[in-house]
Structure formats: C-alpha cells, structure tokens
Write an enzyme that holds these catalytic residues in place. Structure first.
Site, PDB file in Angstrom:
ATOM      1  N   GLY A 137       6.578  22.349 -40.681  1.00  0.00           N
ATOM      2  CA  GLY A 137       6.919  23.295 -41.770  1.00  0.00           C
ATOM      3  C   GLY A 137       6.082  24.035 -42.533  1.00  0.00           C
ATOM      4  N   SER A 233       3.921  21.227 -34.914  1.00  0.00           N
ATOM      5  CA  SER A 233       3.594  22.428 -35.723  1.00  0.00           C
ATOM      6  C   SER A 233       2.709  21.984 -36.900  1.00  0.00           C
ATOM      7  CB  SER A 233       4.988  23.116 -36.329  1.00  0.00           C
ATOM      8  OG  SER A 233       4.713  24.115 -37.073  1.00  0.00           O
ATOM      9  N   TYR A 234       3.197  21.912 -38.269  1.00  0.00           N
ATOM     10  CA  TYR A 234       2.381  21.506 -39.589  1.00  0.00           C
ATOM     11  C   TYR A 234       2.384  19.991 -39.480  1.00  0.00           C
ATOM     12  CZ  TYR A 234       0.468  22.186 -44.107  1.00  0.00           C
ATOM     13  OH  TYR A 234      -0.491  21.953 -45.068  1.00  0.00           O
ATOM     14  N   ASP A 326       3.696  29.095 -26.564  1.00  0.00           N
ATOM     15  CA  ASP A 326       3.904  29.027 -28.297  1.00  0.00           C
ATOM     16  C   ASP A 326       3.051  30.028 -28.756  1.00  0.00           C
ATOM     17  OD1 ASP A 326       4.120  28.077 -30.683  1.00  0.00           O
ATOM     18  OD2 ASP A 326       3.270  26.026 -30.367  1.00  0.00           O
ATOM     19  N   HIS A 391       7.268  26.684 -28.885  1.00  0.00           N
ATOM     20  CA  HIS A 391       6.874  25.796 -30.082  1.00  0.00           C
ATOM     21  C   HIS A 391       7.272  24.347 -30.236  1.00  0.00           C
ATOM     22  CE1 HIS A 391       4.908  25.477 -33.709  1.00  0.00           C
ATOM     23  NE2 HIS A 391       5.790  25.434 -34.534  1.00  0.00           N
TER      24      HIS A 391
END
Length: 424
Positions: A137, A233-234, A326, A391
C-alpha cells in the site's frame, strides 16, 4: 472495539463456502461472466485433477477433522493480555483455520488481526513451514487482497457474496499467516486515536515483530518451525524490515529462513493504490484500502537495499519476483535496483547455464510451458519474473505463483525444460 462476532462470521462463511457456493450457483439465473467466474474455471484444469509441478504437493490431500482444539490450550495466553476474545476456529474442511486478534500494545489497546489457514492434508500442518504474507500500500489489507483475491484458500465470486475454493492456494505448501498491518488496515485497530496518525516503516516493523512474538505464544507449535515472509508492492519494505527486526532481536522462537518480495526498493514516497474491494455479505462492507493511513505515512526508508544485503550476509534466502506486465513495480525498475547491489552471478549458475537469464517452466509436460525467467546471484539471491502477471502475481497467474513459492520454500532452483516430456 471490534466485535468478536466478526471473527466467527468470517470463519463460518469460509467453512460453508464449499457447500453453499456450489448450491447457490446452481440455483441462479445465468449472468454476465466476470473475472471471478473466469478464475473459477481454473478448477476444471487445476492440479487437483491434472497433476503438474505444483500439483505434486496436492496429490495426497485428505480431509482432516481430528485436529486438537487449541483454543482451550491458548486460553491462558488470552487471559494474560494476548488480545480480545476474538479467536475462532473452523475445521469442517481439508484444513483448520483460525482468526483473531493479538495485542501489540496493551496500554494503547492496539491489536492486529490475523487469519491462518493451515496446510491442507492430514498431518501436513505439523510438517509444513510457516509463511507470513503481507500486502503493501501502505494501507492494503492482507485479508481482502492477499487471502481473498490472491493466494488464500477461497476466492470471491463476481456476485460479491459467494466463495469458492482456490485450487492454487498457497496452503498446499505451507501454513499461511495473513496479517492486517499496520494498525488501521482492515480489522486491525487501536483504542488510542493518536495511533492513527503515527504511521511509518519503523513502527510497522516493530508492531509486526511484537505480533509474531505474542502470536507464537498462542500457537507454540510454530516456535522454531521454519519461517518465511513474503509480500508484494510496498511490502517490499515491510518484509525485509520485519526480517531485520527478527535478526536484531535474535528471538529463539522465530526460525527465519528466507523472504520473497516484489522489490519496492527505491522510492521517494509510498505509492498510492486506488482500488477498493467490498465483500458485501461475508465481510460487512469493510474497505480493504486505508486512504487515511496512506495520507499520514511519514516515516519511510528511501531504499531497503542495505537491509537486503545484511539479510544475505546472515544467510537469509532472498527471492525477488516481478510480474512481467506489472506497471507499478516493473521488471526494469527492479533490475536497476538489484544492479546497485553489484552482485556477481552465482558460480554454480554460470557453470550450469550458458545464459545469465534462463527461462523457468511452470509445466514440463510436452514441450513445456514457460513460467518466466530467472537468474541466481552469489549470496543466495534469485530474481524471478512471472510471465503474464501484473501487480498481484498470484491473482494474475495463480498456478505459476504456486510453482514459484513451492520452489522458494524448498530452496530449489525453478524447473528448466531438460526433462520436458518426462515426469519432473
């Protein structure tokens, strides 16, 4: 404070998924096919009916309903501040499931929510490793995204109400622990309002470590079990930062062996994801992205590459993966990041393969099916691309993602095609 009925409702919904999902689908009029329905068609060619590299881990699946009830054994830890009475259990399927809260700060009333589907098959939960999954996020729910949309044992149909089994769930190869992190994401909460304005990398790692330490007191059978952390991701920050906390604190209970991430390494600020998911019936209209958290994220590392290097020096296996379509964390960006580590290609790799990059295969039947490309560097770091994945790799390419995690956990090189047409 969150209602404990929520936990029971979530587990009950999933326990009923196998029986109610099929019946409800049969009694409804035809409707326009959507993504959830396309994903459901994976059942027709799943490893459960058509064995493959990934399917080998699933062939001995049996129903297990005799697992000892650990809730009574863990009552003492809950009474001693382990968290609200939110733990629920479900054993009416091929695996046991648990969900609940673990307190990380009793004074502030701060607790993190978890969901644990144990490994499929009789006795497998005691022999398989423990894998912690974190979404990124910042602000994305590991329950709403990771568990329900990517690698969990259930998927949500396009009606937003019906669950069906995911034939490529990662609990075929591990006990998978989904954590809602940090506070304010999903069902994780604090009774101290100021906590919702104190967001950042360091606090997230500290709370995640406290969660793990307290959670293992509630689930002592996982102490010293092989432990891995994965995320996307994060979580390319969350995962190595948590691993670093574990190394620094030298906990004898947490037997960290490796991490697997999509490497969100060089950033100037956290990346915003606009999507929200609502699972109306079972998950009671809860949004699985915290916009408030993202807007108040003030503490973040510009790069986690020094942490990656430190993990490698401490013999922690590191696999970096990337979907080759991605657009958020693209392959090119990841390659530039890894180049900064200035790692040579592993000697055994150079001696065995003539190319730096080589294809890996998600299936070795016939002429084989390319799953992506892989290269291994000195120091036990591998970089893997997943063909046709965006992603959320396990959502785009669930079978290839399962092959990926299966080999990561086993510490084995991803399949080549030298044995194509033969049993691998």
């Amino acid at each position: 404070m969150k209602s404990t009925a929520l936990v029971s409702s979530l587990l009950l919904a999933q326990c009923l998924a196998l029986s109610s999902g099929t019946a409800s689908a049969a009694n409804k009029a035809p409707r326009r096919t959507r993504q959830g329905d396309y994903l459901n068609r994976l059942l027709r060619r799943s490893p459960l009916s058509e064995p493959s590299v990934a399917g080998a881990a699933m062939e001995e699946t049996v129903v297990s309903t005799t697992k000892t009830d650990r809730r009574a054994a863990s009552a003492v830890s809950r009474e001693q501040g382990g968290g609200p009475r939110g733990e629920a259990a479900c054993r009416g399927s091929e695996f046991a499931q648990y969900a609940g809260y673990v307190m990380v700060d009793a004074a502030a009333g701060r607790a993190l929510f978890y969901y644990l589907p144990e490994a499929i098959g009789n006795g497998n939960s005691s022999s398989k490793p423990l894998l912690l999954w974190l979404n990124g996020g910042p602000g994305c729910s590991s329950l709403g995204y990771g568990a329900m949309e990517e690698l969990g044992p259930f998927r949500v149909m396009s009606d937003g109400k019906t669950l069906y089994r995911n034939p490529y769930s990662w609990n075929h190869v591990a006990n998978v622990l989904f954590l809602e992190s940090p506070t304010g994401v999903g069902y994780s909460y604090s009774n101290t309002t100021a906590d919702y304005s104190r967001f950042g990398d360091n606090k997230t790692a500290e709370d995640a470590y406290l969660f793990l330490a307290n959670w293992m007191d509630r689930f002592p059978e996982y102490k010293r079990r092989e432990f891995y952390i994965a995320g996307e991701s994060y979580a390319g920050h969350y995962v190595p930062q948590l691993a670093h906390q574990i190394l620094r604190r030298s906990s004898p209970s947490i037997n960290l062996k490796g991490i697997m991430v999509s490497l969100h390494t060089v950033v100037h600020q956290p990346q915003r994801h606009h999507g929200k998911i609502l699972l109306h019936t079972y998950l009671q209209n809860v949004s699985f992205f915290s916009d408030h958290l993202w807007r108040n994220w003030t503490d973040y590392d510009s790069t986690v590459l020094p942490i990656i290097r430190d993990l490698m020096e401490n013999n922690i296996r590191v696999w970096v993966y990337s979907g080759d379509i991605d657009g958020n964390v693209p392959v090119t960006s990841t390659r530039y990041s890894l180049k900064q580590l200035q790692l040579p290609v592993a000697e055994k790799w150079k001696n065995f393969y003539t190319q730096k990059w080589r294809p890996w295969f998600s299936s070795t039947k016939g002429t084989g099916e390319v799953g992506g490309y892989v290269v291994q560097y000195k120091g036990d770091l591998s970089f893997v691309t997943v063909r046709g994945a965006g992603h959320e790799v396990p959502s785009y390419q669930p079978e290839r993602a399962l092959v990926l995690v299966q080999h990561f956990l086993a510490g084995k090189t991803l399949p080549d095609c030298k044995n194509c047409g033969q049993d691998y």
